[in-house]
Design a protein around this motif. Structure first.
Motif, PDB file in Angstrom:
ATOM      1  N   PHE A 135       1.026  -1.069   0.203  1.00 40.87           N
ATOM      2  CA  PHE A 135       0.068  -0.014   0.063  1.00 40.87           C
ATOM      3  C   PHE A 135       0.694   1.019   0.134  1.00 40.87           C
ATOM      4  CE2 PHE A 135      -3.015   2.904   2.677  1.00 40.87           C
ATOM      5  CZ  PHE A 135      -3.474   3.421   1.612  1.00 40.87           C
ATOM      6  N   LEU A 136       0.808   2.136  -0.940  1.00 37.37           N
ATOM      7  CA  LEU A 136       1.629   3.214  -1.207  1.00 37.37           C
ATOM      8  C   LEU A 136       0.684   4.474  -1.144  1.00 37.37           C
ATOM      9  CD1 LEU A 136       3.667   2.072  -4.542  1.00 37.37           C
ATOM     10  CD2 LEU A 136       4.552   1.913  -2.127  1.00 37.37           C
ATOM     11  N   ASP A 137       0.935   5.017   0.295  1.00 37.76           N
ATOM     12  CA  ASP A 137      -0.164   5.900   0.582  1.00 37.76           C
ATOM     13  C   ASP A 137       0.282   7.338   0.035  1.00 37.76           C
ATOM     14  OD1 ASP A 137      -2.627   6.927   1.183  1.00 37.76           O
ATOM     15  OD2 ASP A 137      -2.033   7.084   3.473  1.00 37.76           O
ATOM     16  N   ASP A 138      -0.583   8.364  -0.573  1.00 36.25           N
ATOM     17  CA  ASP A 138      -0.185   9.438  -1.067  1.00 36.25           C
ATOM     18  C   ASP A 138       1.074   9.504  -1.780  1.00 36.25           C
ATOM     19  OD1 ASP A 138      -2.267  11.011  -0.010  1.00 36.25           O
ATOM     20  OD2 ASP A 138      -1.130  11.350   2.214  1.00 36.25           O
ATOM     21  N   MET A 139       1.133   8.503  -2.852  1.00 36.43           N
ATOM     22  CA  MET A 139       2.216   8.472  -3.535  1.00 36.43           C
ATOM     23  C   MET A 139       2.967   9.541  -4.421  1.00 36.43           C
ATOM     24  SD  MET A 139       2.834   5.208  -6.349  1.00 36.43           S
ATOM     25  CE  MET A 139       1.517   5.871  -7.619  1.00 36.43           C
ATOM     26  N   ASP A 140       1.803  10.615  -4.686  1.00 39.37           N
ATOM     27  CA  ASP A 140       2.454  11.729  -5.258  1.00 39.37           C
ATOM     28  C   ASP A 140       3.201  12.600  -4.445  1.00 39.37           C
ATOM     29  OD1 ASP A 140       0.018  12.172  -3.795  1.00 39.37           O
ATOM     30  OD2 ASP A 140      -0.499  14.008  -4.973  1.00 39.37           O
ATOM     31  N   LYS A 141       3.112  12.181  -3.162  1.00 38.51           N
ATOM     32  CA  LYS A 141       4.214  13.203  -2.255  1.00 38.51           C
ATOM     33  C   LYS A 141       5.623  12.324  -1.910  1.00 38.51           C
ATOM     34  CE  LYS A 141       0.147  15.032   0.496  1.00 38.51           C
ATOM     35  NZ  LYS A 141      -0.633  15.072   1.749  1.00 38.51           N
ATOM     36  N   PHE A 142       5.938  11.215  -2.794  1.00 39.79           N
ATOM     37  CA  PHE A 142       6.963  10.501  -2.493  1.00 39.79           C
ATOM     38  C   PHE A 142       8.118  11.305  -3.020  1.00 39.79           C
ATOM     39  CE2 PHE A 142       5.827   5.754  -2.461  1.00 39.79           C
ATOM     40  CZ  PHE A 142       5.019   6.126  -1.481  1.00 39.79           C
ATOM     41  N   ALA A 143       8.171  12.154  -4.043  1.00 36.88           N
ATOM     42  CA  ALA A 143       9.096  13.026  -4.801  1.00 36.88           C
ATOM     43  C   ALA A 143       8.646  14.409  -4.222  1.00 36.88           C
ATOM     44  CB  ALA A 143       9.682  12.960  -5.950  1.00 36.88           C
ATOM     45  N   ASN A 144       9.537  15.571  -3.905  1.00 37.89           N
ATOM     46  CA  ASN A 144       9.505  16.598  -3.953  1.00 37.89           C
ATOM     47  C   ASN A 144       9.010  17.585  -5.026  1.00 37.89           C
ATOM     48  OD1 ASN A 144      10.033  16.523  -0.925  1.00 37.89           O
ATOM     49  ND2 ASN A 144      12.051  16.765  -1.336  1.00 37.89           N
ATOM     50  N   GLY A 145       8.464  18.612  -4.932  1.00 39.78           N
ATOM     51  CA  GLY A 145       8.058  19.295  -6.225  1.00 39.78           C
ATOM     52  C   GLY A 145       6.424  19.297  -6.535  1.00 39.78           C
ATOM     53  N   ASP A 146       5.998  19.862  -7.441  1.00 39.72           N
ATOM     54  CA  ASP A 146       4.438  20.076  -7.788  1.00 39.72           C
ATOM     55  C   ASP A 146       4.416  19.673  -9.582  1.00 39.72           C
ATOM     56  OD1 ASP A 146       4.294  23.676  -7.908  1.00 39.72           O
ATOM     57  OD2 ASP A 146       5.705  22.247  -8.770  1.00 39.72           O
ATOM     58  N   GLU A 147       5.577  19.047 -10.183  1.00 38.20           N
ATOM     59  CA  GLU A 147       5.188  18.724 -11.587  1.00 38.20           C
ATOM     60  C   GLU A 147       5.651  17.356 -11.632  1.00 38.20           C
ATOM     61  OE1 GLU A 147       7.175  21.427 -13.776  1.00 38.20           O
ATOM     62  OE2 GLU A 147       5.986  23.155 -13.374  1.00 38.20           O
ATOM     63  N   ARG A 148       5.518  16.788 -12.741  1.00 37.51           N
ATOM     64  CA  ARG A 148       6.159  15.206 -12.804  1.00 37.51           C
ATOM     65  C   ARG A 148       7.599  15.238 -12.886  1.00 37.51           C
ATOM     66  NH1 ARG A 148       2.364  11.782 -15.816  1.00 37.51           N
ATOM     67  NH2 ARG A 148       0.353  12.770 -16.748  1.00 37.51           N
ATOM     68  N   HIS A 149       7.888  13.950 -12.001  1.00 35.62           N
ATOM     69  CA  HIS A 149       9.440  13.964 -12.021  1.00 35.62           C
ATOM     70  C   HIS A 149       9.683  12.628 -12.532  1.00 35.62           C
ATOM     71  CE1 HIS A 149       9.886  17.647  -9.378  1.00 35.62           C
ATOM     72  NE2 HIS A 149       8.739  17.410  -9.012  1.00 35.62           N
ATOM     73  N   PRO A 150       9.884  12.362 -13.714  1.00 33.55           N
ATOM     74  CA  PRO A 150      10.079  10.950 -14.314  1.00 33.55           C
ATOM     75  C   PRO A 150      11.313  10.441 -13.760  1.00 33.55           C
ATOM     76  CG  PRO A 150      10.443  12.635 -15.932  1.00 33.55           C
ATOM     77  CD  PRO A 150       9.602  13.473 -14.871  1.00 33.55           C
ATOM     78  N   ALA A 196      12.822  11.168 -10.802  1.00 36.83           N
ATOM     79  CA  ALA A 196      13.241  11.178  -9.414  1.00 36.83           C
ATOM     80  C   ALA A 196      13.339   9.779  -8.835  1.00 36.83           C
ATOM     81  CB  ALA A 196      11.763  11.504  -8.474  1.00 36.83           C
ATOM     82  N   GLU A 197      14.532   9.717  -7.882  1.00 36.54           N
ATOM     83  CA  GLU A 197      14.840   8.375  -7.550  1.00 36.54           C
ATOM     84  C   GLU A 197      13.868   7.423  -6.838  1.00 36.54           C
ATOM     85  OE1 GLU A 197      18.535   6.399  -4.852  1.00 36.54           O
ATOM     86  OE2 GLU A 197      18.243   8.537  -4.873  1.00 36.54           O
ATOM     87  N   GLU A 198      12.849   8.335  -6.210  1.00 34.18           N
ATOM     88  CA  GLU A 198      11.473   7.690  -5.479  1.00 34.18           C
ATOM     89  C   GLU A 198      10.759   6.756  -6.439  1.00 34.18           C
ATOM     90  OE1 GLU A 198      13.029  11.069  -2.953  1.00 34.18           O
ATOM     91  OE2 GLU A 198      12.510  10.756  -5.104  1.00 34.18           O
TER      92      GLU A 198
END
Length: 433
Positions: free
Chosen positions: A98-113, A115-117
């Motif tokens: 279960f990956l909760d709030d997955m869009d918060k895994f990497a910092n920033g507010d745009e796509r991060h293709p 991003a290490e996370e």
């Protein structure tokens, strides 16, 4: 009790979630058919709509052990935590990650293709193929996630959870009102209409806050006035001190004299909205305190589409200004956002809907200043034309306008039920244009 009973409303989505839970809990019939089990499910939508609740219900009904991963560690440690979560899930298969709030895994507010996370999540999902581990995730904004993570084979099901409307909102409001002591005149349908399109969390909070106001006033029951005051504070950001200055605790009668111009401005919005879409106004408020004054008209969502809806938006936006002009003989833009909205709608009609001809269409072949000037002039003419129509509608329904303004002056807050009473005493001419 079936865990899915915890989810109020959302019947169509619930059916899909029940199917997924059945696949996870009873996999053999599907395997016998040679069916591939979905590898992952992503639930996305604005905060407070119940994504995490739905995920927890799926986990419970699946009967599988779940391993949860949230962004609660520094970046380096969090990468290790992601890997460990997947490793533990594989060891305990059949299981769920279960990956909760997955869009918060990497910092920033745009796509991060890159991003290490997200690269780590993608790698881990690919590595568990065929190991009977289901990946369940939630996100507030999938625009923050890389497209490669969202493709089929990683998340085979992507479901958007929207704020409840219509029957869903009514069911949720009824559920939250059951445990509260509302007066009999406050029916869930009226409350749901006022809260249409708000998240489940907002519905629960505002209904509870209405009860807090009633308790502070030592009232035996929660009234519609308490609920409307909770809406004013939580949705429309009217400060508590202003509410206390304007409305007396005894009867919510107006303490300070409300400006008649403000009352007519809001009455103008109300009358036009009701003429164009009867029953759409959920409540009206106006206030005058020591240092603040203002008002607004709450209108429920208009489900119509196309140019009719856009024109109606223009008419309603101009209603406040036209009412003051008609009654007091002076221009009044009221809230500057009213005119801004009217012109924005007019621009859309002209530039994209071509209501005044294709030569004003916005396109990539002509982005000249000359075209923009012509579009702006056309928008001004169209708004002026709409303004004249609005004034005609208000003149034809002046009795309705006066009675609404008078009720606003006396009460400060006016419910949809009160508005219906006013309409019954007036001769309404909706097509007076």
């Amino acid at each position: 009790m079936n865990a899915f009973n915890k989810i109020i409303g959302y019947e169509s989505i619930k059916k899909e979630l029940i199917q997924i839970s059945d696949i996870l809990a009873n996999i053999e019939p599907y395997k016998a058919l040679g069916v591939a089990v979905p590898r992952g499910l992503l639930l996305h939508g604005e905060p407070g709509v119940g994504k995490t609740l739905m995920a927890s219900v799926i986990i419970k009904e699946s009967g599988r052990r779940a391993y949860t991963c949230r962004k609660d560690k520094p970046n380096g440690d969090f990468i290790k935590s992601i890997r460990k979560t997947f490793t533990d899930a594989v060891a305990a298969a059949p299981s769920i990650v279960f990956l909760d709030d997955m869009d918060k895994f990497a910092n920033g507010d745009e796509r991060h293709p890159d991003a290490e996370e997200y690269v780590t999540v993608q790698s881990c999902i690919d590595n568990i193929k065929g190991k009977d581990v289901f990946v369940l995730a939630t996100a507030n904004n999938i625009d923050n996630l890389p497209g490669s993570l969202l493709r089929a084979g990683r998340f085979d099901r992507v479901i958007e959870i929207e704020a409840p409307t219509g029957e869903d909102a009514l069911n949720i409001v009824s559920h939250y009102m059951k445990s509260k002591k509302f007066v009999s005149k406050v029916d869930p349908e009226t409350v749901a209409k006022m809260m249409d399109g708000r998240s489940c969390a907002e519905l629960e909070t505002i209904i509870n806050e209405a009860g807090l106001y009633a308790g502070f006033e030592r009232s035996d029951e929660i009234t519609m006035d308490h609920f409307m005051k909770a809406c004013l504070h939580n949705i429309h950001n009217i400060p508590i001190d202003v509410l206390n200055q304007v409305y007396s605790p005894e009867k919510s009668s107006v303490r300070n004299v409300i400006s008649r111009e403000i009352a007519y401005h809001e009455a103008g919005h109300t009358v036009i909205a009701e003429l164009l879409n009867p029953g759409s106004v959920t409540f009206i408020s106006a206030y005058s305190s020591q240092d603040k004054h203002g008002g607004f008209t709450s209108v429920s969502c208009d489900n119509r589409v196309g140019t009719e809806k856009i024109y109606n938006d223009i008419y309603v936006s101009l209603g406040g200004m036209a009412a003051v002009d008609m009654k007091f003989g002076k221009p009044d833009s009221g809230n500057p956002a009213d005119l801004k909205r009217a012109f924005r709608c007019a621009n859309n009609l002209i530039e994209y809907n071509c209501v005044l001809g294709f030569d004003l269409h916005r396109n990539s072949y002509d982005d000249s200043d000359k075209l923009k000037e012509r579009q702006e002039n056309a928008a001004a003419i169209e708004v002026e034309h709409c303004y004249r129509k609005v004034k005609q509608m208000l003149v034809a329904n002046s009795e309705f306008l006066d009675k609404v303004a008078d009720r606003i002056c006396r009460r400060g807050i006016v419910s949809s039920a009160e508005l219906s009473e006013i309409k019954q005493d007036c001769k309404i001419l909706p097509n007076a244009v």
